[in-house]
Scaffold this motif. Sequence first.
Motif, PDB file in Angstrom:
ATOM      1  N   GLU A   1      -1.822   4.719  -4.235  1.00 22.95           N
ATOM      2  CA  GLU A   1      -1.774   5.753  -5.275  1.00 22.95           C
ATOM      3  C   GLU A   1      -2.387   5.241  -6.584  1.00 22.95           C
ATOM      4  O   GLU A   1      -3.078   5.986  -7.286  1.00 22.95           O
TER       5      GLU A   1
ATOM      6  N   ASP B   1       0.821  -1.212   0.000  1.00 22.82           N
ATOM      7  CA  ASP B   1       0.000   0.000   0.000  1.00 22.82           C
ATOM      8  C   ASP B   1       0.854   1.260   0.000  1.00 22.82           C
ATOM      9  O   ASP B   1       0.463   2.282  -0.592  1.00 22.82           O
ATOM     10  N   LYS B   2       2.015   1.195   0.647  1.00 24.74           N
ATOM     11  CA  LYS B   2       2.887   2.378   0.720  1.00 24.74           C
ATOM     12  C   LYS B   2       4.282   2.094   0.178  1.00 24.74           C
ATOM     13  O   LYS B   2       5.248   2.784   0.524  1.00 24.74           O
ATOM     14  N   GLU B   3       4.385   1.082  -0.693  1.00 19.50           N
ATOM     15  CA  GLU B   3       5.663   0.739  -1.322  1.00 19.50           C
ATOM     16  C   GLU B   3       5.605   1.112  -2.809  1.00 19.50           C
ATOM     17  O   GLU B   3       4.674   0.724  -3.517  1.00 19.50           O
ATOM     18  N   ARG B   4       6.603   1.850  -3.300  1.00 22.45           N
ATOM     19  CA  ARG B   4       6.606   2.311  -4.695  1.00 22.45           C
ATOM     20  C   ARG B   4       7.167   1.216  -5.611  1.00 22.45           C
ATOM     21  O   ARG B   4       8.293   1.290  -6.098  1.00 22.45           O
ATOM     22  N   VAL B   5       6.357   0.215  -5.832  1.00 19.18           N
ATOM     23  CA  VAL B   5       6.788  -0.930  -6.626  1.00 19.18           C
ATOM     24  C   VAL B   5       5.955  -1.087  -7.896  1.00 19.18           C
ATOM     25  O   VAL B   5       6.174  -2.030  -8.663  1.00 19.18           O
TER      26      VAL B   5
ATOM     27  N   LYS C   1       5.597   0.745 -10.953  1.00 21.43           N
ATOM     28  CA  LYS C   1       6.068   1.777 -11.879  1.00 21.43           C
ATOM     29  C   LYS C   1       6.187   3.134 -11.181  1.00 21.43           C
ATOM     30  O   LYS C   1       5.759   4.164 -11.693  1.00 21.43           O
ATOM     31  N   GLY C   2       6.765   3.123  -9.996  1.00 26.89           N
ATOM     32  CA  GLY C   2       6.975   4.356  -9.258  1.00 26.89           C
ATOM     33  C   GLY C   2       5.805   4.782  -8.393  1.00 26.89           C
ATOM     34  O   GLY C   2       5.892   5.810  -7.710  1.00 26.89           O
ATOM     35  N   ARG C   3       4.708   4.038  -8.391  1.00 23.83           N
ATOM     36  CA  ARG C   3       3.543   4.380  -7.571  1.00 23.83           C
ATOM     37  C   ARG C   3       3.310   3.307  -6.507  1.00 23.83           C
ATOM     38  O   ARG C   3       3.642   2.135  -6.695  1.00 23.83           O
ATOM     39  N   THR C   4       2.712   3.734  -5.399  1.00 22.96           N
ATOM     40  CA  THR C   4       2.324   2.790  -4.352  1.00 22.96           C
ATOM     41  C   THR C   4       0.978   2.167  -4.698  1.00 22.96           C
ATOM     42  O   THR C   4       0.277   2.618  -5.614  1.00 22.96           O
TER      43      THR C   4
ATOM     44  N   TYR D   1       6.845  -7.938   1.950  1.00 23.10           N
ATOM     45  CA  TYR D   1       6.454  -6.629   2.482  1.00 23.10           C
ATOM     46  C   TYR D   1       5.610  -6.787   3.747  1.00 23.10           C
ATOM     47  O   TYR D   1       5.798  -6.050   4.727  1.00 23.10           O
TER      48      TYR D   1
ATOM     49  N   ASP E   1      -5.591   7.051  -8.323  1.00 22.70           N
ATOM     50  CA  ASP E   1      -5.569   7.541  -9.706  1.00 22.70           C
ATOM     51  C   ASP E   1      -6.727   6.957 -10.514  1.00 22.70           C
ATOM     52  O   ASP E   1      -7.339   7.655 -11.332  1.00 22.70           O
TER      53      ASP E   1
END
Length: 664
Positions: free
Chosen positions: A369, A357-361, A363-366, A429, A373
């Motif tokens: 996020e 949920d809070k890991e940018r894995v 394509k650069g988004r969590t 994670y 979007d």
Amino acid sequence: MNRYDTTAAAVSHHPNQDMDPQPDPASDPSPQPQHRRPRGFAAAAAASMGAAAVGGGAKGRKEREKEKERTKLRERHRRAITSRVLAGLRQYGNFPLPARADMNDVLAALARESGWTVEPDGTTYRSSPPPSQMGVFPVRSVGSPLSAGSLKNCSMKASLDCQPSILRIEESLSPASLDSIVVAERDTKSEKYTSASPINSPECLGADQLMDDVGSRVHGADFTGTPYVPVYVMLAASVITNLCQLIDPEGVRQELRHLKSLHVDGVVVDCWWGIVEGWSPQKYEWSGYRELFTIIREFQLKLQVVVAFHEFGGSDSRDVLISLPQWVLEIGKENPDIFFTDREGRRNTECLSWGIDKERVLKGRTGIEVYFDFMRSFRSEFDDLFTEGLISAVEIGLGASGELKYPSFSERMGWRYPGIGEFQCYDKYSQQNLRKAAKLRGHSFWARGPDNAGQYNSRPHETGFFCERGDYDSYYGRFFLHWYAQSLIDHADNVLYLASLAFEDTRLVVKIPAVYWWYKTTSHAAELTAGYYNPTNQDGYAPVFEILKKHSVTMKFVWSGLQVPCQETDEALADPEGLSWQLLNSAWDRGLTVAGQNADPCYDRGGFMRIVEIAKPRNDPDHRHFLFFVHQQPSSFAQGTICLPELDYFVKSMHGEIAGELEL
């Protein structure tokens, strides 16, 4: 003190938890009592075990083990009877019993119903000051609420003799011994509870009998003037292709024409993440949904939308498969830890792990996020429909099957009902989060999942973790289950916060699963693996509902009480009615708005009427009822009209327009 300390402390001192210390005789010089008065079925167990001990040796141990198993079975039967009686009193009588009612609550409610005053300490009297010796008072029989307040109906004569029970409550009786009064009362009639099987006995009044009894009495049912509950119908997931194209516009029009003739209020449509953002990150394709929504607007039906962040497909999907976005699956090939993982390391691609949920894995988004979007794109694309009020609510998918739960019952992993499922927290994670929590607690060696929790299809008594007095209630077990449930709660909190920003004043809905099997056991094993810490000594749904209340979310309960066979219910110690009443009352007590949806298809009027009784209970003194109800069935109404008369009757009953007799 961190939240794990405070939570564990709260559980260890829970008022309903049996936490009497067991001192070590070698270290405690104080005299120990040699005998303790046994309660209920424990008396028979104590006598039998004492007799078995005389034999000694291997044979004696074998007899003792057999007697222990028989005692456990009798205790389960006793709890099942109690659960069903409580469900009947709540549903068909005017008894506002708490979710975790015990015999004291029942006796107090019966006494108040008879005009007596019951004080918080248990002191009971009619109108004068408490006498030194309490007298005799009549208590309304369990048959009263089921027979619309009349004792003239003697359909339950075999079990209740249609006579009010007479209980003598003496001052010398302790609260702990009150539950033996019922046994004493029935013994005066030479009716022994220690006979073969209380549940299968003709004298036992079970929940299924209560439901059948009510069903046979609905001939004079009149729903005129009852609250108006809007009815929505779920459209098939296959109306939109994987390329986001509407398959059969004329077929959809025919379907909506049928629904309009039944005065259905609206429809529910799944908007699949795997279709809309299926091929490239942040490239959204809404054309098929735009065409579908335009047709719905032609028929002036309301629309509810489900933002579905999970996979659809399986044995009941009729060859329809809607996966997660292809670009997400490609990431998963390189980094499979973005998916939920069981103890054996098997990955579940139904939805993304909450560990990212809070890991940018992505394509650069969590994870959150990506969800935000998608929701923001939907809100922008259909701004005109929100403005004109066509879209009345948005349901937020928060887990497997769109429900707020872990994917612990995956059939692709081999799970079959009524297996307990498996914990889904072994991706790297989630394991990192578990290690942080254990370190904060001061016990780093607790950073592991239980190694004795069985497999997907295990039964609770077959495991060391979920069995009676199992490790689920140890210090480590309570820590792990709190962390596991808190991960579910945190995921809901994070996503709903962003959903509130994306959809502003639009009503948000969250779907809560009905995990009713093994509900009559002490551990509630299936609920624990699904993420709800709801053993017998605490309400595991309360913290979830607090989060829903925080974000002004409507709780949609998926009711599964229609097609559960009685034999299957007994074998799995299941209790669909008991679970539904815990959930509904817990949500209503916290001021939540509540909606409903059927999990199983309904084909007969009796099943529909059970839904009506759940949706707006006529004996509720607070007149609470569902905000709306979503009906789903496996096939299109346009493909066959066999259910249309029954659905028409159901819709009119939910709208409060039916006056007349039900022909069940």
